[in-house]
Design a protein around this motif. Structure first.
Motif, PDB file in Angstrom:
ATOM      1  N   CYS A  19       0.834  -1.199   0.000  1.00  0.00           N
ATOM      2  CA  CYS A  19       0.000   0.000   0.000  1.00  0.00           C
ATOM      3  C   CYS A  19       0.871   1.252   0.000  1.00  0.00           C
ATOM      4  N   LEU A  23       0.922   3.961  -3.144  1.00  0.00           N
ATOM      5  CA  LEU A  23       0.540   5.353  -2.904  1.00  0.00           C
ATOM      6  C   LEU A  23       1.680   6.307  -3.247  1.00  0.00           C
ATOM      7  N   VAL A  28       0.124   9.851  -4.405  1.00  0.00           N
ATOM      8  CA  VAL A  28      -0.987  10.174  -3.516  1.00  0.00           C
ATOM      9  C   VAL A  28      -0.451  10.637  -2.170  1.00  0.00           C
TER      10      VAL A  28
END
Length: 330
Positions: A19, A23, A28
Motif C-alpha cells: 500500500c 501510494l 498520492v
C-alpha cells in the motif's frame, strides 16, 4: 503445508508494504513523508509494543541461559565477521559499518519471526529473549555509534573554519561526545521501554489495565506503520533487482544462510544446545534483516537506500528459503 500457512500469515506484511509503495508511486502520499512515519514507529509505537509484551511475559520460563549464551556468542562472532568485511570493502565511516553489522546480525522479529513461529510451533514466546538481547545489547551498540557519529557531524559543522579549535579539543571532546552518545542511546524510548518492562515484571509492580490496553493499542500500529513507511520510501525510489550490488548480495547471503548456519555450529557444537531450543535459535537467525534498519537509517540519515534494499531483498530471500528451514526445524 507449513510454508503455505506461513505465507498466509505474512499477507498483512505484504499488504502494508505494498500500500505504501503504490501510494508513493501514484504520488498520492509523498515519499518524503516516510521519515515522519518511521519516526512515529521508532519513537512511540515500537516502544509501546515492547513494553506491553515484555511486562506480560513469564521471564523465568523464557530465559534458557545456555541457549541465550550460545546465541550471544554467535552474534558476537557475526559482528566481527561483518565488521571486518565492511572495513575490507572500503567502508570507513563508523555509522556505515554499524549499519552493515545491523543488517547482517539483527533479525526481523516482530514483523517476520512472530507469524513464522506461530505457524510452525504455535507459540512465539521463544522469540522474546532474543528480542531483548537485540534491543538491550545489539541495538544499544548501534545507537551509540549512530549518536556519536551525529555528534561528530554537528561538531564538524559548528567548527567549520575553526580547525585549531577542533584540534585543541579532540581528546576531551571525543570523550564527552561518547558519553553523551551512550547516554542518548540509553534514554531512547526503545531501550527505556524494554528496561521498564523487565524491571516492572521482575518486581511484580501492577500496571493498570487501562494503561496496558493503551500501550497495546498503539503498539499494534508499529508493524503496519513501519512497513508503510518502508513502502513509501521504496515506492518513491524504486527497487531495481538487476541493479543489486555485490555488497547487497554478500550481506543478504550472510544474513539468510551464513548466520543461521553459524548459529547451528556455535550453539549446537560449542554450547551443547539441542532439542527445541536449537531449532528455535537457528530459525530465528534465518529471519531477514529487520525493518528497524530502515528506521535507524532514516533517523540518522545514513545509508537509507542501502538499508531499504536490504530489508526488502533479504525478506524475499528469507521467504524463498523458509520452506527449507521449516522442514529442517520440523
Amino acid at each position: 503445508m507449513g510454508s503455505v500457512a506461513t505465507l498466509e500469515k505474512l499477507l498483512p506484511v505484504l499488504l502494508a508494504f505494498g500500500c505504501g509503495a503504490v501510494l508513493a508511486r501514484r504520488k498520492v502520499v509523498p515519499a518524503e513523508a516516510s521519515k515522519a512515519f518511521a519516526d512515529y514507529a521508532f519513537l512511540f509505537a515500537v516502544p509501546c509494543y515492547l513494553f506491553g509484551n515484555i511486562y506480560a511475559s513469564d521471564l523465568g520460563a523464557l530465559f534458557n541461559w545456555r541457549a541465550l549464551s550460545g546465541y550471544a556468542a554467535t552474534a558476537a562472532l557475526a559482528v566481527l565477521v561483518v565488521g571486518l568485511a565492511a572495513r575490507a570493502s572500503g567502508v570507513r565511516e563508523p555509522r556505515g559499518v554499524a549499519l552493515r553489522i545491523m543488517a547482517g546480525v539483527q533479525v526481523n522479529t516482530a514483523y517476520f519471526a512472530v507469524p513464522v513461529f506461530i505457524t510452525v510451533f504455535g507459540d512465539a514466546a521463544p522469540i522474546f529473549p532474543v528480542l531483548l538481547f537485540q534491543v538491550c545489547v545489539l541495538s544499544l551498540v548501534v545507537i551509540s555509534i549512530m549518536e556519536l557519529g551525529r555528534a561528530d557531524d554537528l561538531a564538524d559543522g559548528h567548527a567549520d573554519g575553526h580547525a585549531e579549535d577542533g584540534a585543541a579539543t579532540t581528546g576531551v571532546g571525543t570523550g564527552k561526545r561518547l558519553a553523551r552518545a551512550v547516554g542518548a542511546s540509553l534514554t531512547t524510548p526503545l531501550v527505556l521501554a524494554c528496561n521498564a518492562g523487565i524491571l516492572l515484571n521482575l518486581v511484580s509492580l501492577p500496571v493498570p489495565k487501562v494503561v496496558l490496553d493503551g500501550f497495546a493499542f498503539v503498539g499494534d500500529s508499529a508493524s503496519p506503520v513501519a512497513l508503510f513507511a518502508l513502502g513509501l520510501h521504496l515506492g518513491g525510489l524504486g527497487l531495481d533487482v538487476r541493479g543489486t550490488t555485490r555488497e547487497e548480495i554478500a550481506l543478504i547471503a550472510f544474513k539468510c544462510l551464513g548466520f543461521p548456519l553459524l548459529a547451528w555450529a556455535v550453539c549446537g557444537g560449542l554450547f551443547g544446545v539441542g532439542g527445541d531450543w536449537l531449532k528455535y535459535l537457528v530459525l530465528i537467525a534465518a529471519m531477514p534483516t529487520p525493518q528497524n534498519l530502515f528506521i535507524f537509517a532514516q533517523r540518522y540519515d545514513i545509508g537509507v537506500d542501502l538499508s531499504a534494499a536490504l530489508v526488502i531483498k533479504s525478506s524475499v530471500a528469507a521467504l524463498l528459503l523458509l520452506p527449507l528451514w521449516i522442514q529442517w526445524a520440523a
